[in-house]
Design an enzyme around this catalytic site. Structure first.
Site, PDB file in Angstrom:
ATOM      1  N   SER A 116     -22.269 -62.621  -6.604  1.00  0.00           N
ATOM      2  CA  SER A 116     -21.891 -61.553  -7.524  1.00  0.00           C
ATOM      3  C   SER A 116     -20.574 -60.868  -7.174  1.00  0.00           C
ATOM      4  CB  SER A 116     -23.037 -60.553  -7.591  1.00  0.00           C
ATOM      5  OG  SER A 116     -22.802 -59.625  -8.599  1.00  0.00           O
ATOM      6  N   HIS A 117     -20.643 -59.586  -6.856  1.00  0.00           N
ATOM      7  CA  HIS A 117     -19.442 -58.782  -6.633  1.00  0.00           C
ATOM      8  C   HIS A 117     -18.908 -58.927  -5.210  1.00  0.00           C
ATOM      9  CE1 HIS A 117     -23.078 -56.760  -5.523  1.00  0.00           C
ATOM     10  NE2 HIS A 117     -22.400 -56.030  -4.663  1.00  0.00           N
ATOM     11  N   LYS A 129     -29.986 -67.998  -6.183  1.00  0.00           N
ATOM     12  CA  LYS A 129     -31.197 -67.350  -6.682  1.00  0.00           C
ATOM     13  C   LYS A 129     -31.872 -68.196  -7.736  1.00  0.00           C
ATOM     14  CE  LYS A 129     -29.748 -64.159 -10.317  1.00  0.00           C
ATOM     15  NZ  LYS A 129     -29.715 -62.793 -10.777  1.00  0.00           N
ATOM     16  N   ASP A 280     -17.677 -58.597 -13.135  1.00  0.00           N
ATOM     17  CA  ASP A 280     -17.727 -58.948 -11.707  1.00  0.00           C
ATOM     18  C   ASP A 280     -17.746 -60.463 -11.492  1.00  0.00           C
ATOM     19  OD1 ASP A 280     -20.301 -59.408 -12.615  1.00  0.00           O
ATOM     20  OD2 ASP A 280     -21.218 -58.866 -10.698  1.00  0.00           O
ATOM     21  N   ASP A 282     -19.945 -62.810 -11.087  1.00  0.00           N
ATOM     22  CA  ASP A 282     -20.808 -63.691 -11.868  1.00  0.00           C
ATOM     23  C   ASP A 282     -20.986 -63.228 -13.311  1.00  0.00           C
ATOM     24  OD1 ASP A 282     -22.270 -61.494 -10.929  1.00  0.00           O
ATOM     25  OD2 ASP A 282     -24.171 -62.573 -11.030  1.00  0.00           O
ATOM     26  N   ASP A 284     -22.092 -60.407 -14.734  1.00  0.00           N
ATOM     27  CA  ASP A 284     -23.202 -59.601 -15.245  1.00  0.00           C
ATOM     28  C   ASP A 284     -22.940 -58.091 -15.191  1.00  0.00           C
ATOM     29  OD1 ASP A 284     -23.433 -59.416 -12.512  1.00  0.00           O
ATOM     30  OD2 ASP A 284     -25.523 -60.082 -12.401  1.00  0.00           O
ATOM     31  N   ARG A 285     -21.832 -57.682 -14.577  1.00  0.00           N
ATOM     32  CA  ARG A 285     -21.529 -56.244 -14.538  1.00  0.00           C
ATOM     33  C   ARG A 285     -20.403 -55.916 -15.497  1.00  0.00           C
ATOM     34  NH1 ARG A 285     -22.146 -53.846  -8.515  1.00  0.00           N
ATOM     35  NH2 ARG A 285     -23.953 -55.089  -7.897  1.00  0.00           N
ATOM     36  N   THR A 347     -34.527 -50.667  -8.150  1.00  0.00           N
ATOM     37  CA  THR A 347     -33.224 -51.327  -8.259  1.00  0.00           C
ATOM     38  C   THR A 347     -33.387 -52.847  -8.344  1.00  0.00           C
ATOM     39  OG1 THR A 347     -32.094 -49.560  -7.115  1.00  0.00           O
ATOM     40  CG2 THR A 347     -31.078 -51.737  -7.002  1.00  0.00           C
ATOM     41  N   GLU A 366     -28.410 -50.203 -15.068  1.00  0.00           N
ATOM     42  CA  GLU A 366     -28.366 -49.731 -13.695  1.00  0.00           C
ATOM     43  C   GLU A 366     -27.046 -49.002 -13.466  1.00  0.00           C
ATOM     44  OE1 GLU A 366     -30.530 -52.197 -10.619  1.00  0.00           O
ATOM     45  OE2 GLU A 366     -29.370 -53.715 -11.667  1.00  0.00           O
ATOM     46  N   GLU A 367     -27.078 -48.060 -12.568  1.00  0.00           N
ATOM     47  CA  GLU A 367     -25.872 -47.285 -12.254  1.00  0.00           C
ATOM     48  C   GLU A 367     -24.773 -48.157 -11.656  1.00  0.00           C
ATOM     49  OE1 GLU A 367     -25.121 -47.236  -8.900  1.00  0.00           O
ATOM     50  OE2 GLU A 367     -27.001 -48.350  -8.612  1.00  0.00           O
ATOM     51  N   LYS A 379     -28.513 -58.733 -16.653  1.00  0.00           N
ATOM     52  CA  LYS A 379     -27.512 -57.820 -17.170  1.00  0.00           C
ATOM     53  C   LYS A 379     -26.320 -58.648 -17.636  1.00  0.00           C
ATOM     54  CE  LYS A 379     -25.986 -56.521 -12.474  1.00  0.00           C
ATOM     55  NZ  LYS A 379     -26.991 -57.053 -11.518  1.00  0.00           N
TER      56      LYS A 379
HETATM   57  C1  VG1 Z   1     -26.838 -53.960  -5.981  1.00  0.00           C
HETATM   58  C2  VG1 Z   1     -26.995 -52.887  -7.037  1.00  0.00           C
HETATM   59  C3  VG1 Z   1     -28.132 -53.240  -7.976  1.00  0.00           C
HETATM   60  C4  VG1 Z   1     -27.899 -54.636  -8.564  1.00  0.00           C
HETATM   61  C5  VG1 Z   1     -27.690 -55.648  -7.450  1.00  0.00           C
HETATM   62  C6  VG1 Z   1     -27.330 -57.011  -7.976  1.00  0.00           C
HETATM   63  O1  VG1 Z   1     -28.000 -54.028  -5.200  1.00  0.00           O
HETATM   64  O2  VG1 Z   1     -27.220 -51.632  -6.458  1.00  0.00           O
HETATM   65  O3  VG1 Z   1     -28.237 -52.264  -8.979  1.00  0.00           O
HETATM   66  O4  VG1 Z   1     -28.997 -55.023  -9.346  1.00  0.00           O
HETATM   67  O5  VG1 Z   1     -26.629 -55.216  -6.600  1.00  0.00           O
HETATM   68  O6  VG1 Z   1     -26.197 -56.945  -8.790  1.00  0.00           O
HETATM   69  P1  VG1 Z   1     -28.110 -53.348  -3.742  1.00  0.00           P
HETATM   70  O7  VG1 Z   1     -29.464 -53.737  -3.248  1.00  0.00           O
HETATM   71  O8  VG1 Z   1     -26.963 -53.843  -2.946  1.00  0.00           O
HETATM   72  O9  VG1 Z   1     -27.993 -51.872  -3.991  1.00  0.00           O
HETATM   73  V1  VG1 Z   1     -25.183 -58.281  -8.862  1.00  0.00           V
HETATM   74  O10 VG1 Z   1     -24.050 -57.936  -9.985  1.00  0.00           O
HETATM   75  O11 VG1 Z   1     -24.992 -58.542  -7.327  1.00  0.00           O
HETATM   76  O12 VG1 Z   1     -26.166 -59.616  -9.310  1.00  0.00           O
HETATM   77 CO    CO Z   2     -23.129 -59.590 -10.570  1.00  0.00          CO
END
Ligand code: VG1
Ligand code: CO
Length: 544
Positions: A116-117, A129, A280, A282, A284-285, A347, A366-367, A379
């Site tokens: 992801s990010h 995943k 981001d 992947d 989804d953000r 979360t 989600e925030e 997302k």
């Molecule tokens: C973070 C965010 C959460 C999100 C998760 C995956 O998790 O807080 O809201 O669902 O990343 O997003 P954590 O456990 O680091 O707080 V992504 O865009 O990585 O698939």
């Molecule tokens: Co992501």
């Protein structure tokens, strides 16, 4: 037809293959240890039942090690009896596009390769995943079963065959399994065209509406270019950093005010476009910045929920609104005003799946810059941008005017998240233990003008399948509706990351500066948890 034999390879368990908030995430060198990927993939298959001859979607965000892992996963899927692997061309599928593909193709499930990010490259992060047949991240029951299997695995099955060409759309075979390489964008774009009023958005762009979309050299580039510049007629150059790179050009593909500072500065500058947005690694953000206004993800969720009926896909109204616990209560106010049920989950997107499947919620958020709906089970960054565009084209107002109007109607939840990244795990665990130990003593205590109403460690009872998830974050709730929430990240790959979420509601003072509005709560967040004492940090590393 590839001549191929199935090999069974002896292996021993790795102790650290527990999926976190969103799959298994580790540094690339860690994943490259012999058998590491294979053990995890075989554990996924071993935790599942009944997929003989079924379809499996496989794709990733294009980061370093994506292609190799896709070859491994395909050969293992073939050796384990899947009938067909559906793979994005070049190994590319955004997370929401993968979710959609699983659904439209009626696949058994999917394997998504992404961190992801998190940064990419040979020393960056990687992740694997599993998503189930509804297109959503495997629920905890499944991830627990996968983890249990990783601890006892003794062999895995893989096809001994040459690599498949991932760059040509079409069908080939891997042993008895068909490999179908598909255009990663087509099905996703078709879905977006069903949900949104493309002709109306085209009129918006034709009328001179200007936008900058930063794909952050990650997976959304091809999707955003095809849809925004192609189908919707946005000016060439609207999409920047639109080519997915294995190392994301050396950047964190994290659409926040630190890593997407370029578009923030653009949106606040003299020649600001009408809308700046980013996604981001992947896809989804989403980050939404109007001319002169950053829209917090929690506010964006609330505004999208309040206006979604303006888009054709949501014209019938919403069934309910769900948000993760640390997300601000702004969306709850919209739900209340519209007579909709509001849900508060732990979360991670996996907790929304049941609500969406059961038709209890339509929009979720989600925030952490994640918003989505029942159109897929992830997302969806570009979807959120398109919904904003559809609303802007329907209301013919600026983002700033829409948000001001929103706050006048519902009040404003001032909100910030403070991340203390890569602190020592011991200190972070001690900090959380200290907070948990104080919980019973906090209610009734006053700190300046703030009096604690209640304090707990959030647990969630899933209304659909009855499952319970405990220890999902410490909440300190105050008499005036303010909140401080603490939890440790479940996606990091180095040390621990402490996330502190701070929120305060104001009914009429709508134009305060966020840092100013939250000043007392921020100071208290540090004092209550002993952040400096436990982590050695006096300031967070990222504020969003
Ligand atoms: C973070 C965010 C959460 C999100 C998760 C995956 O998790 O807080 O809201 O669902 O990343 O997003 P954590 O456990 O680091 O707080 V992504 O865009 O990585 O698939
Ligand atoms: Co992501």
């Amino acid at each position: 037809m590839t001549a191929a034999t199935i090999t069974t390879v002896a292996t021993t368990p790795f102790a650290d293959q527990k999926p976190g908030t969103s799959g298994l995430r580790k540094k690339v060198p860690h994943f490259r240890q012999p058998h590491y990927v294979e053990n995890f993939v075989q554990s996924i298959f071993d935790a599942l039942d009944g997929f003989a001859g079924a379809d499996l979607v496989i794709g990733g965000d294009g980061r370093f090690f994506n292609r190799e892992t896709i070859q491994t996963a395909m050969k293992m899927a073939a050796a384990n009896g899947f009938g067909r692997a559906i793979v994005g061309r070049g190994g590319i599928l955004s997370t929401p596009a993968a979710s959609n593909l699983i659904r439209v193709r009626g696949a058994f499930g999917g394997i998504i390769l992404s961190a992801s990010h998190n940064p990419g490259g040979p020393d960056g992060d990687f992740g694997i995943k599993y998503n189930a047949s509804n297109g959503g991240p495997a629920p905890e029951k499944t991830t627990d079963a996968i983890f249990a299997r990783t601890k006892s695995i003794s062999d895995y099955r893989i096809l001994d065959a040459p690599d498949v060409d991932l760059d040509a759309v079409g069908e080939t075979r891997l042993g008895d399994m068909v490999v179908e390489v598909v255009d990663p964008v087509a099905e996703y774009q078709a879905l977006m065209e069903k949900l949104f009023d493309f002709p109306r958005i085209r009129v918006l762009f034709a009328g001179g509406f200007r936008m900058t979309f930063d794909a952050m050299s990650a997976v959304t580039g091809p999707y955003a270019t095809a849809i925004l510049e192609g189908a919707l007629g946005a000016a060439p150059g609207t999409v920047i950093n639109g080519t997915p790179l294995p190392d994301f050009g050396g950047h964190h593909p994290d659409p926040n005010l630190v890593h997407a500072k370029f578009i923030y500065d653009l949106a606040m500058g003299p020649d600001a476009p009408d809308l700046c947005a980013a996604s981001d690694g992947d896809g989804d953000r989403n980050l939404i910045i109007g001319r002169g206004i950053f829209v917090t993800p929690s506010d964006s969720l609330a505004a999208l929920a309040a206006n979604a009926h303006l888009a054709p896909g949501y014209a019938a109204g919403l069934k309910g609104i769900a948000r993760s616990m640390p997300t601000s209560a702004a969306a709850d106010r919209v739900a209340e005003a519209k007579g909709l049920k509001a849900y508060e989950t732990p979360t991670g997107w996996k907790f929304f799946g049941n609500l969406l499947d059961a038709g209890l919620a339509t929009i979720c958020g989600e925030e952490s810059a994640g918003t989505g709906s029942d159109h897929v089970r992830e997302k969806d960054g570009l979807w959120a941008v398109l919904l904003w565009l559809d609303i802007l084209s329907a209301r013919k107002q600026s983002v700033l005017d829409i948000m001001r109007d929103h706050w006048r109607t519902y009040g404003r939840n001032y909100y910030a998240r403070h991340d203390y990244e890569e602190v020592a795990a011991e200190g972070a665990n001690a900090l959380m233990a200290g907070l948990r130990g104080q919980l019973s003593t906090l209610p009734g205590r006053s700190f300046g003008a703030l009096t604690v109403k209640s304090a707990d460690d959030f647990s969630y009872h899933d209304p659909v399948d009855g499952s319970d998830s405990a220890h999902q974050g410490v909440r300190v709730l105050f008499e005036d509706g303010s909140r401080i929430v603490y939890r440790l990240s479940g996606t990091g790959t180095a040390g621990a990351t402490l996330r502190v979420y701070i929120e305060r509601y104001e009914g009429d003072r709508l134009d305060l500066e966020t840092g100013e509005a939250l000043k007392d709560l921020i100071a208290l967040s540090r004092e209550l948890a002993g952040i400096e004492r436990h982590t050695g940090r006096t300031e967070p590393s990222v504020i969003t």
